[in-house]
Design a protein around this motif. Structure first.
Motif, short mmCIF file in Angstrom:
data_model
loop_
_atom_site.label_atom_id
_atom_site.label_comp_id
_atom_site.label_asym_id
_atom_site.label_seq_id
_atom_site.Cartn_x
_atom_site.Cartn_y
_atom_site.Cartn_z
N GLY A 65 2.02 -4.25 -5.30
CA GLY A 65 2.94 -5.24 -5.06
C GLY A 65 4.06 -4.88 -4.28
N SER A 66 4.21 -3.73 -4.01
CA SER A 66 5.54 -3.45 -3.12
C SER A 66 5.06 -2.57 -2.20
CB SER A 66 6.49 -2.65 -4.12
OG SER A 66 7.69 -2.32 -3.19
N THR A 67 5.41 -2.61 -0.89
CA THR A 67 5.19 -1.68 0.01
C THR A 67 6.43 -1.51 1.01
OG1 THR A 67 4.40 -3.57 1.69
CG2 THR A 67 2.53 -2.50 0.31
N ASN A 68 6.51 -0.54 1.48
CA ASN A 68 7.61 0.00 2.65
C ASN A 68 7.10 0.69 3.90
OD1 ASN A 68 10.58 -1.09 2.03
ND2 ASN A 68 9.81 -0.93 0.31
N TYR A 69 7.80 0.80 4.75
CA TYR A 69 7.52 1.09 6.02
C TYR A 69 8.68 2.06 6.87
CZ TYR A 69 3.10 -1.28 5.51
OH TYR A 69 2.01 -1.98 5.03
N ALA A 70 8.53 3.16 7.26
CA ALA A 70 9.39 3.43 8.45
C ALA A 70 9.57 2.64 9.30
CB ALA A 70 9.14 4.99 8.64
N ASP A 71 10.79 2.47 10.08
CA ASP A 71 10.97 1.64 11.05
C ASP A 71 9.99 1.92 12.23
OD1 ASP A 71 14.58 1.32 10.80
OD2 ASP A 71 13.12 0.25 9.78
N TYR A 129 -0.10 13.21 5.40
CA TYR A 129 -0.15 13.61 4.08
C TYR A 129 -0.21 12.40 3.23
CZ TYR A 129 0.91 18.42 5.88
OH TYR A 129 0.83 19.65 6.50
N CYS A 130 -0.80 12.36 2.15
CA CYS A 130 -0.72 11.28 1.23
C CYS A 130 -0.11 12.07 -0.14
CB CYS A 130 -1.94 10.55 0.89
SG CYS A 130 -3.44 11.34 -0.06
N ALA A 131 0.74 11.57 -0.66
CA ALA A 131 1.23 11.98 -2.00
C ALA A 131 1.54 11.09 -3.04
CB ALA A 131 2.62 12.62 -1.66
N ALA A 132 1.44 11.10 -4.23
CA ALA A 132 1.34 10.41 -5.41
C ALA A 132 2.54 10.51 -6.68
CB ALA A 132 -0.12 10.52 -6.30
N ASP A 133 3.15 9.67 -7.21
CA ASP A 133 3.98 9.79 -8.30
C ASP A 133 3.92 8.72 -9.24
OD1 ASP A 133 7.01 9.67 -9.40
OD2 ASP A 133 6.56 11.72 -8.63
N ARG A 134 4.17 8.95 -10.45
CA ARG A 134 3.96 7.94 -11.49
C ARG A 134 5.41 7.28 -11.73
NH1 ARG A 134 -0.17 8.91 -16.27
NH2 ARG A 134 0.67 6.66 -16.74
N VAL A 135 6.52 7.76 -11.21
CA VAL A 135 7.81 7.22 -11.32
C VAL A 135 8.24 6.36 -10.13
CG1 VAL A 135 10.10 7.64 -11.81
CG2 VAL A 135 8.34 9.01 -12.93
N VAL A 136 7.74 6.68 -9.01
CA VAL A 136 8.27 5.97 -7.76
C VAL A 136 7.97 4.52 -7.99
CG1 VAL A 136 7.85 5.77 -5.37
CG2 VAL A 136 8.49 7.86 -6.24
N ARG A 137 8.79 3.65 -7.38
CA ARG A 137 8.41 2.21 -7.64
C ARG A 137 8.30 1.82 -5.93
NH1 ARG A 137 7.29 3.29 -11.54
NH2 ARG A 137 8.23 2.62 -13.59
N CYS A 138 8.77 2.58 -5.00
CA CYS A 138 8.40 2.09 -3.47
C CYS A 138 8.98 0.92 -3.21
CB CYS A 138 6.84 1.73 -3.27
SG CYS A 138 6.54 1.31 -1.71
N ASN A 139 10.76 1.02 -3.58
CA ASN A 139 11.49 0.02 -3.41
C ASN A 139 12.21 0.30 -1.94
OD1 ASN A 139 11.39 -1.30 -5.68
ND2 ASN A 139 12.57 0.06 -6.72
N TYR A 140 11.73 1.31 -1.25
CA TYR A 140 12.19 1.98 0.32
C TYR A 140 11.22 2.63 0.52
CZ TYR A 140 14.25 5.31 -3.24
OH TYR A 140 14.10 6.09 -4.40
N TYR A 141 11.61 2.93 2.03
CA TYR A 141 10.56 3.94 2.54
C TYR A 141 10.57 5.25 1.85
CZ TYR A 141 14.14 6.83 4.78
OH TYR A 141 15.15 7.91 5.02
N PRO A 142 9.34 5.96 1.78
CA PRO A 142 9.02 7.21 0.97
C PRO A 142 10.03 8.18 1.20
CG PRO A 142 7.07 7.03 2.48
CD PRO A 142 7.98 5.63 2.71
N ARG A 143 10.27 9.33 0.29
CA ARG A 143 11.20 10.41 0.62
C ARG A 143 10.09 11.49 -0.09
NH1 ARG A 143 16.72 7.50 -0.88
NH2 ARG A 143 16.67 5.94 1.15
#
Length: 126
Positions: free
Chosen positions: A56-62, A95-109
């Motif tokens: 339901g939430s996605t984000n992208y680098a500019d 690379y792809c990466a996974a995390d159970r806590v991240v909500r993806c409210n901003y571009y990935p760090r």
């Protein structure tokens, strides 16, 4: 231990398209946010896009907005990164990466993600 496998990289001409896939054989990705990152030679790893566990939430680098689209198919246990209008500056290992806590409210760090794949090379060149 969750293991991620990227595929779909390759050589493409400027303006072309590629679709990267991120899978986790033997594991379910349903509860994980997924991020895509890239690293070009001599440069730091940068976040490209992320998607929440529900999709339901996605984000992208500019730098990729309007050209890349992230999606997930939980039935196939796979996350995709559709890359269109590719430019030479998109050349990198992705690379792809996974995390159970991240909500993806901003571009990935990168520091927020616990599990990483080995990467797939994308080269954009004529």
């Amino acid at each position: 231990q969750l293991q991620l496998v990227e595929s779909g990289g390759g050589l493409v001409q400027p303006g072309g398209s590629l679709r990267l896939s991120c899978a986790a054989p033997g594991f379910t990705l349903d509860y994980y946010a997924i991020g895509w990152f890239r690293q070009a030679p001599g440069k730091e790893r940068e976040g490209v896009s992320c998607i929440s566990s529900s999709g339901g939430s996605t984000n992208y680098a500019d730098s990729v907005k309007g050209r890349f689209t992230i999606s997930r198919d939980n039935a196939k246990n796979t996350v995709y990164l559709q890359m269109n209008s590719l430019k030479p500056e998109d050349t990198a290992v992705y690379y792809c990466a996974a995390d159970r806590v991240v909500r993806c409210n901003y571009y990935p760090r990168a520091y927020e993600y616990d599990y990483w794949g080995q990467g797939t090379q994308v080269t954009v060149s004529s």
